[in-house]
Design an enzyme around this catalytic site. Sequence first.
Site, PDB file in Angstrom:
ATOM      1  CG  LEU A 168      -2.077  -1.028   1.128  1.00 50.10           C
ATOM      2  CD1 LEU A 168      -2.809  -1.129   2.465  1.00 50.10           C
ATOM      3  CD2 LEU A 168      -3.054  -0.683   0.014  1.00 50.10           C
ATOM      4  N   GLY A 169       2.164   1.120  -0.075  1.00 47.90           N
ATOM      5  CA  GLY A 169       3.049   2.284  -0.041  1.00 47.90           C
ATOM      6  C   GLY A 169       3.161   2.986  -1.385  1.00 47.90           C
ATOM      7  CG  ASP A 199       0.874  -2.331   3.723  1.00 48.87           C
ATOM      8  OD1 ASP A 199       1.494  -1.780   2.797  1.00 48.87           O
ATOM      9  OD2 ASP A 199       0.947  -1.931   4.914  1.00 48.87           O
ATOM     10  NE  ARG A 232      -0.211   1.704   5.389  1.00 48.86           N
ATOM     11  CZ  ARG A 232      -0.581   2.443   4.347  1.00 48.86           C
ATOM     12  NH1 ARG A 232      -1.805   2.894   4.257  1.00 48.86           N
ATOM     13  NH2 ARG A 232       0.275   2.738   3.384  1.00 48.86           N
ATOM     14  CG  ASP A 244       4.372  -7.197  11.501  1.00 56.70           C
ATOM     15  OD1 ASP A 244       5.437  -6.926  10.893  1.00 56.70           O
ATOM     16  OD2 ASP A 244       4.190  -6.922  12.704  1.00 56.70           O
ATOM     17  CE1 TYR A 248      15.259   3.540   3.585  1.00 61.15           C
ATOM     18  CE2 TYR A 248      16.826   4.925   2.397  1.00 61.15           C
ATOM     19  CZ  TYR A 248      15.708   4.114   2.407  1.00 61.15           C
ATOM     20  OH  TYR A 248      15.031   3.882   1.237  1.00 61.15           O
ATOM     21  CE  LYS A 282      16.291   0.673   1.568  1.00 58.19           C
ATOM     22  NZ  LYS A 282      15.292  -0.377   1.343  1.00 58.19           N
TER      23      LYS A 282
HETATM   24  P1  NAD Z   1       6.287   3.595   1.790  1.00 61.49           P
HETATM   25  O1  NAD Z   1       6.721   4.121   3.106  1.00 61.49           O
HETATM   26  O2  NAD Z   1       5.465   4.456   0.901  1.00 61.49           O
HETATM   27  O3  NAD Z   1       5.491   2.233   1.994  1.00 61.49           O
HETATM   28  C1  NAD Z   1       5.925   1.234   2.866  1.00 61.49           C
HETATM   29  C2  NAD Z   1       4.753   0.310   3.148  1.00 61.49           C
HETATM   30  O4  NAD Z   1       5.216  -0.685   4.063  1.00 61.49           O
HETATM   31  C3  NAD Z   1       3.563   1.009   3.792  1.00 61.49           C
HETATM   32  O5  NAD Z   1       2.379   0.724   3.067  1.00 61.49           O
HETATM   33  C4  NAD Z   1       3.506   0.431   5.210  1.00 61.49           C
HETATM   34  O6  NAD Z   1       2.184   0.266   5.691  1.00 61.49           O
HETATM   35  C5  NAD Z   1       4.184  -0.917   5.001  1.00 61.49           C
HETATM   36  N1  NAD Z   1       4.753  -1.442   6.247  1.00 61.49           N
HETATM   37  C6  NAD Z   1       5.347  -0.772   7.256  1.00 61.49           C
HETATM   38  N2  NAD Z   1       5.706  -1.621   8.236  1.00 61.49           N
HETATM   39  C7  NAD Z   1       5.331  -2.861   7.826  1.00 61.49           C
HETATM   40  C8  NAD Z   1       5.417  -4.160   8.399  1.00 61.49           C
HETATM   41  N3  NAD Z   1       5.962  -4.360   9.604  1.00 61.49           N
HETATM   42  N4  NAD Z   1       4.925  -5.200   7.689  1.00 61.49           N
HETATM   43  C9  NAD Z   1       4.370  -5.011   6.464  1.00 61.49           C
HETATM   44  N5  NAD Z   1       4.240  -3.808   5.886  1.00 61.49           N
HETATM   45  C10 NAD Z   1       4.718  -2.749   6.558  1.00 61.49           C
HETATM   46  O7  NAD Z   1       7.609   3.085   1.036  1.00 61.49           O
HETATM   47  P2  NAD Z   1       7.925   3.076  -0.531  1.00 61.49           P
HETATM   48  O8  NAD Z   1       8.311   4.438  -0.921  1.00 61.49           O
HETATM   49  O9  NAD Z   1       6.855   2.377  -1.265  1.00 61.49           O
HETATM   50  O10 NAD Z   1       9.280   2.222  -0.522  1.00 61.49           O
HETATM   51  C11 NAD Z   1       9.304   0.829  -0.744  1.00 61.49           C
HETATM   52  C12 NAD Z   1      10.756   0.391  -0.756  1.00 61.49           C
HETATM   53  O11 NAD Z   1      11.489   1.158  -1.723  1.00 61.49           O
HETATM   54  C13 NAD Z   1      11.499   0.571   0.578  1.00 61.49           C
HETATM   55  O12 NAD Z   1      12.421  -0.475   0.735  1.00 61.49           O
HETATM   56  C14 NAD Z   1      12.265   1.858   0.372  1.00 61.49           C
HETATM   57  O13 NAD Z   1      13.417   1.924   1.171  1.00 61.49           O
HETATM   58  C15 NAD Z   1      12.616   1.756  -1.107  1.00 61.49           C
HETATM   59  N6  NAD Z   1      12.921   3.049  -1.718  1.00 61.49           N
HETATM   60  C16 NAD Z   1      11.933   3.973  -1.886  1.00 61.49           C
HETATM   61  C17 NAD Z   1      12.243   5.195  -2.459  1.00 61.49           C
HETATM   62  C18 NAD Z   1      11.195   6.247  -2.685  1.00 61.49           C
HETATM   63  O14 NAD Z   1      11.533   7.363  -3.103  1.00 61.49           O
HETATM   64  N7  NAD Z   1       9.937   5.964  -2.458  1.00 61.49           N
HETATM   65  C19 NAD Z   1      13.571   5.478  -2.850  1.00 61.49           C
HETATM   66  C20 NAD Z   1      14.542   4.519  -2.625  1.00 61.49           C
HETATM   67  C21 NAD Z   1      14.206   3.294  -2.074  1.00 61.49           C
END
Ligand code: NAD
Length: 315
Positions: free
Chosen positions: A10-11, A34, A36, A52, A141, A145
């Site tokens: 959902l992210g 997800d 949530r 989770d 972070y 990574k």
């Molecule tokens: P986001 O924060 O938008 O979404 C993360 C999702 O993970 C959320 O829906 C949250 O509910 C869920 N979540 C949190 N804790 C959880 C748990 N314990 N169990 C299951 N789900 C859980 O993140 P995103 O931007 O979609 O990023 C996804 C991945 O991409 C991450 O690894 C992030 O580090 C990486 N990333 C993102 C970006 C960016 O700009 N968005 C850039 C570089 C890397």
Amino acid sequence: MNKILVTGALGQIGSELVVKLREIYGADHVIATDLRSSAHEITRSGPFELLDVTNGQSMFEIAKRYEVDTVIHLAALLSATAEEKPLLAWNLNMGGLMNALEVSRVLGCQFFTPSSIGAFGPSTPKDNTPQDTIQRPNTMYGVNKVSGELLCDYYFHKYGLDTRGLRFPGLISYMTPPGGGTTDYAVEIYYAAITSGRYTSYIAKDSNMDMMYMPDALDAIINLMEADSCRLTHRNSFNVTAMSVDPEAIAAAIREELPGFILDYDVDPKRQAIADSWPHSIDATAAKTEWGFQARYDLKAMTKDMLSKLSERQL
Ligand code: NAD
């Protein structure tokens, strides 16, 4: 990829990736999960499960029940939030990843997880940052990574698990708001341009960072996962980027569409410190050579599309 489990669906990335994967591989072949639940369409347009990722048993049971052959592990705490909650970040980012790798190892799945430009640090060359270089990040972070990249390579070498990854730059999109990263300003600025015609940036003038538009990020994930394994010298993780920009450059691109747009600054020292530790621009040659990475959107094309899509939604 045939039956795909997506965590953190959902992210910002997952909510768009699941839609695209379901278009390509079929709705029943993409299991969105997800922590949530929400009213988002991906919870209705195909299988959705609460999961989770720190609960390895639960992840295993869902993956086994749906007979998945691919795990796309997205659930994580992002850079700015991770710096506020480092212990939670370690437990979620490393614990979740370890569980996802173990589930994939036991079930023999192909595996993808994103790394980030946050995997670099202050001693990394900042301009045209090479694929293989010094990685000594000074954020939780970043530590997560780099550790994640090494762990994924370890699973590939030790168990033959087909692990693949991308070092994403800041991702810009209009569907789902970003979840607490350092580059979130580059999304907020477009929303603000539409709603109020002005934006106060928490990132300083002249802070250049890599960015990419979400459609290019989704294509990159799918193209890497579909790439012939024999062609990959690198695995975890490939540098990918579409542009290196600072707030002024984005504001200038916005002004080409909305001439009166105003940008000012109120720099947040915490997020600025993270930005200062990251590269200005990364070199994506390895991704281009090994699996044909190419970004379609530059700053101008992305800005035009962002503003038009946000206007259509009448924020
Ligand atoms: P986001 O924060 O938008 O979404 C993360 C999702 O993970 C959320 O829906 C949250 O509910 C869920 N979540 C949190 N804790 C959880 C748990 N314990 N169990 C299951 N789900 C859980 O993140 P995103 O931007 O979609 O990023 C996804 C991945 O991409 C991450 O690894 C992030 O580090 C990486 N990333 C993102 C970006 C960016 O700009 N968005 C850039 C570089 C890397």
